[in-house]
Design a protein around this motif. Structure first.
Motif, PDB file in Angstrom:
ATOM      1  N   SER A 528       0.873  -1.192   0.000  1.00 20.55           N
ATOM      2  CA  SER A 528       0.000   0.000   0.000  1.00 20.55           C
ATOM      3  C   SER A 528       0.901   1.230   0.000  1.00 20.55           C
ATOM      4  N   TRP A 530      -1.345   0.896  -3.460  1.00 24.55           N
ATOM      5  CA  TRP A 530      -1.290  -0.061  -4.558  1.00 24.55           C
ATOM      6  C   TRP A 530      -0.766   0.614  -5.809  1.00 24.55           C
ATOM      7  N   ASP A 711      -7.410   3.757  -2.226  1.00 21.52           N
ATOM      8  CA  ASP A 711      -6.358   3.476  -1.238  1.00 21.52           C
ATOM      9  C   ASP A 711      -6.808   3.799   0.178  1.00 21.52           C
ATOM     10  N   TRP A 714      -8.877   1.083   1.315  1.00 19.74           N
ATOM     11  CA  TRP A 714      -7.988  -0.066   1.595  1.00 19.74           C
ATOM     12  C   TRP A 714      -7.344   0.075   2.969  1.00 19.74           C
ATOM     13  N   TYR A 715      -6.931   1.245   3.302  1.00 16.81           N
ATOM     14  CA  TYR A 715      -6.273   1.442   4.591  1.00 16.81           C
ATOM     15  C   TYR A 715      -7.256   1.289   5.742  1.00 16.81           C
TER      16      TYR A 715
END
Length: 765
Positions: A528, A530, A711, A714-715
């Motif tokens: 990350s 990505w 992102d 995603w985090y």
């Protein structure tokens, strides 16, 4: 008569008238002894002037005093004799008051011995008339009369004399006169009996028994024999000698002094040679026709403790097996001692704390038997000292030592120095490398000690231990047959057996734990933000972002061990160092201030993720930030949500459920395809999974598989799942800018003992 006494009247005796006599003168001339007599001239009386002692005046029996008397007018002459008559006024006496006679004891009975007679100056019946002898059983007297009438006595022996009984006889001889009253005179007669050799020497006893200590010094006195002879002089002088009945050996050992009868040691005496010596001693006197007497002498030799006890090993069995049963006879020993009494009584013993004991089998015979279990491994042989001691004072002893050897029996199992071996092996080892030497020890001997080592077979993931490891059967050296990868295989657990060559063989095994030690051979992989293509990530943020807002989070994963996988983050390049900050531990990039109109619209950040290995490995990511105006405010508002709160709010939950339901079928299809592909490559459970894929073994769990494109989202998922103790990874979707986010339990990896290994994610090295 007394002085003044009138003896006679001469006038009357001569026929003269007294009257006539008075007118005439008379004169008397005493012839001789004028001092004794005188005459009264007037009366004619003859009177004594002093006392008359007849024995003094006359030596003869008759005594006369002669005198002449003359008368005048007319003159007439007369011869007158005055007879002095005796009175018993003297006692008999002997010329010697003591008479000594020497008479031999051999004189016959009746023999006479003359004695001195007694003299008495008186005469007639007043002289000695008889003799009397004091009482004696051996002597008497016999009175003899001489021609002149003198009486004398002879001493007559009426009983034989024995000088040894009475050497001297004291007699008293009395002479008695015939006067009235009688008078007596005495003399002492001492008869000394003369010795004749009529007595043989004699000893106090007929037989003597004496003791002499063996080893007595030469010249030491044994005893002094003493014979006595009642005789005297040469008749009693004694000489000593051995009789013919005394052996030559006895005469060689003992010396007899002929003068004083002392018997002394002539040679060393040994009790063990002769215990008793007998001799006959003769005592002879030196008189004529020598007489002798004898005695027997028994000399008993007293034993001294001068002989050491003796030990004789009659039988001895060596070597013996260490498993000999209790009471097994090992040796038969005899003991003896030439001494006697307590000096010859012996005791046999062996040292304490030995597994043997002595058992008396018969007189002076002992058996040495096993009393405790034997163990050759503790004591391979025994030096057994037999000590025999007598009971003398001081005691004497002797000893003899024999060595008993024990034969080995296979009674010990091989022993490893450790019950559990932990062997650390660095991954990427060379095949055939020596891992360790697992040596066991067997205290037995020879074939019972020769060991052979085996790996006990055990399969792990269809792989035999013998395919992974090898052990030298002779020395226990353990080798690795392949190269190990920590990221695939972390440890192995199996057993090694050591077996001896005895009959029957004995064995033992030990557990071996092989731990694969990680090397820093995997570089961090940035997951990350990505990056779909290359290593540059483009992100957009609102230009109105507040100070401290999260811009991006760099997450790198390292499949090495914990130590080597610790990652720190640093800026390699930054457009404006005053605008952004980077947390070196969690990789968060935050604004340090708000954007100004002077700040460039595009910011370039190069972040390096470095692990903790030696040497350290790293990976970099370039982030290009572009600022946007309020058109993207909605997105900015979403990104400004504090990420430390739970991302799964109601709104997001609905979004996840919606997206998940759309992509669920696609995710299942992708996962099944990946698993089938990896199994075709290597069917073993221990084989490495395909790269760039998520592999799920059975019983593993993937919590979520969500198709994500943002992102920040995603985090948010990453934070939520890590709080649950899970590992979050993502994979790109082919031909698209989105990616699949998957969560799986931490600590996943292939182990050697579990059939249900967890899922493992592999990244390109």
């Amino acid at each position: 008569m007394e002085e003044g006494s009138v003896v006679a009247n001469l006038a009357t005796d001569l026929g003269l008238d007294v009257k006539t006599l008075k007118g005439r003168k008379m004169r008397i001339d005493v012839i001789g002894n004028k001092k004794y007599l005188d005459i009264n001239k007037d009366t004619g009386e003859l009177f004594i002037l002093e006392r008359i002692d007849r024995e003094f005046l006359c030596a003869l029996k008759t005594c006369f005093l002669r005198l002449d008397a003359t008368i005048e007018n007319p003159i007439r002459m007369f011869n007158i004799e005055v007879e002095i008559t005796d009175i018993n006024d003297n006692a008999p006496h002997f010329r010697r008051g003591t008479m000594h006679l020497d008479i031999s004891e051999s004189s016959p009975v009746g023999e006479r011995f003359s004695l001195n007679n007694a003299a008495d100056p008186d005469v007639g019946t007043n002289s000695v008339k008889n003799y009397h002898l004091s009482a004696s059983e051996h002597f008497s007297i016999e009175i003899q009369t001489g021609r002149d009438g003198t009486k004398f006595a002879d001493l007559i022996l009426k009983k034989a004399l024995d000088r040894e009984q009475q050497a001297v006889h004291n007699l008293m001889l009395a002479a008695v006169d015939g006067g009235v009253p009688t008078r007596t005179g005495t003399a002492s007669i001492i008869v000394r009996v003369l010795d004749v050799n009529d007595n043989a020497p004699s000893f106090d006893k007929d037989k003597y028994v004496v003791e002499v200590m063996e080893n007595s010094p030469i010249g030491s006195l044994v005893m002094k024999v003493n014979a006595t002879d009642l005789d005297e002089g040469s008749n009693s002088d004694i000489m000593y000698s051995y009789s013919l009945y005394t052996s030559e050996r006895t005469q060689q050992v003992f010396n007899l002094n002929s003068e004083n009868g002392e018997i002394r040691v002539k040679e060393m005496i040994n009790y063990e040679d002769f215990k008793i010596y007998e001799m006959e001693v003769i005592a002879s006197d030196k008189g004529p026709n020598s007489l002798s007497g004898q005695c027997k002498l028994t000399i008993q030799v007293t034993d001294m403790n001068d002989n050491h006890p003796e030990i004789s090993i009659k039988s001895f069995q060596s070597p013996i097996k260490e498993n000999e049963p209790i009471d097994t006879v090992i040796a038969v020993v005899s003991v003896s001692d030439k001494d006697s009494g307590d000096n010859g009584v012996v005791d046999l013993h062996i040292p304490d704390n030995m597994p043997f004991k002595l058992r008396e089998s018969s007189d002076n015979y002992y058996e040495l038997v096993v009393s405790e279990p034997l163990d050759r491994e503790k004591v391979p042989e025994y030096d057994i000292t037999f000590t025999v001691t007598d009971r003398g004072s001081p005691p004497l002893s002797d000893n003899e030592t024999m060595t008993l050897e024990l034969l080995d029996v296979n009674d010990n199992v091989p022993q490893f120095s450790q019950s559990f071996y932990t062997i650390r092996v660095m991954e990427n080892n060379a095949p055939g490398a020596l891992l360790s030497s697992l040596t066991a020890f067997d205290p037995d001997l020879h074939e019972n000690q020769y060991l052979v080592y085996f790996i006990l077979e055990k399969e792990i993931a269809n792989t035999s231990m013998s395919m992974l490891f090898s052990i030298n059967p002779e020395n226990g050296n353990l080798y690795a047959l392949k190269t190990f990868d920590y990221e695939i295989e972390k440890d192995f657990l199996f057993h090694i057996e050591a077996r001896d060559s005895g009959s029957p063989p004995l064995s033992s095994n030990v557990t071996v734990h092989i731990i694969i030690v990680d090397q820093n051979d995997n570089a961090p992989v940035i997951v990350s933000p990505w990056r779909a293509h290359g290593s540059v990530v483009e992100e957009k943020i609102p230009r109105s972002t507040e100070k401290g807002s999260l811009v991006a989070k760099v997450i790198a994963l390292d499949t090495d061990s914990v130590h080597n996988s610790r990652i720190t983050y640093q800026f390699l390049q930054v457009t404006d160092a005053t605008l952004f900050s980077l947390d070196q531990y969690n990789g968060e990039i935050r604004t340090m201030r708000m954007f100004s109109y002077r700040d460039p619209r595009h910011q370039r950040l190069v972040v390096i993720a470095k692990d903790n290995g030696e040497p350290a490995l790293s990976a970099t990511v370039t982030i290009k930030l572009s600022t946007m105006e309020t058109a993207v405010k909605a997105f900015s508002d979403m990104t400004e949500v504090p990420l430390e709160y739970d991302i799964f709010s109601d709104l997001n939950l609905y979004l996840v459920i919606g997206l998940g339901s759309v992509s669920f079928l696609l995710l299942i299809t992708i996962l099944v395809t990946i698993v089938l592909k990896c199994q075709k490559v290597k069917p073993s459970k221990a084989a490495a999974p395909c790269r760039n894929s998520v592999i799920s073994e059975r019983n593993s769990t993937i919590a979520d598989s969500t198709l994500v494109s943002n992102d920040a989202y995603w985090y948010s998922l990453f934070l939520a799942e890590t709080r649950k103790g899970k590992l979050v990874v993502r994979q790109p979707v082919p031909k698209g800018s989105r990616y699949i986010v998957s969560s799986l339990p931490r600590g996943t990896g292939l182990t050697d003992t579990s059939d249900s290994a967890a899922s493992t994610l592999q990244y390109p090295k």
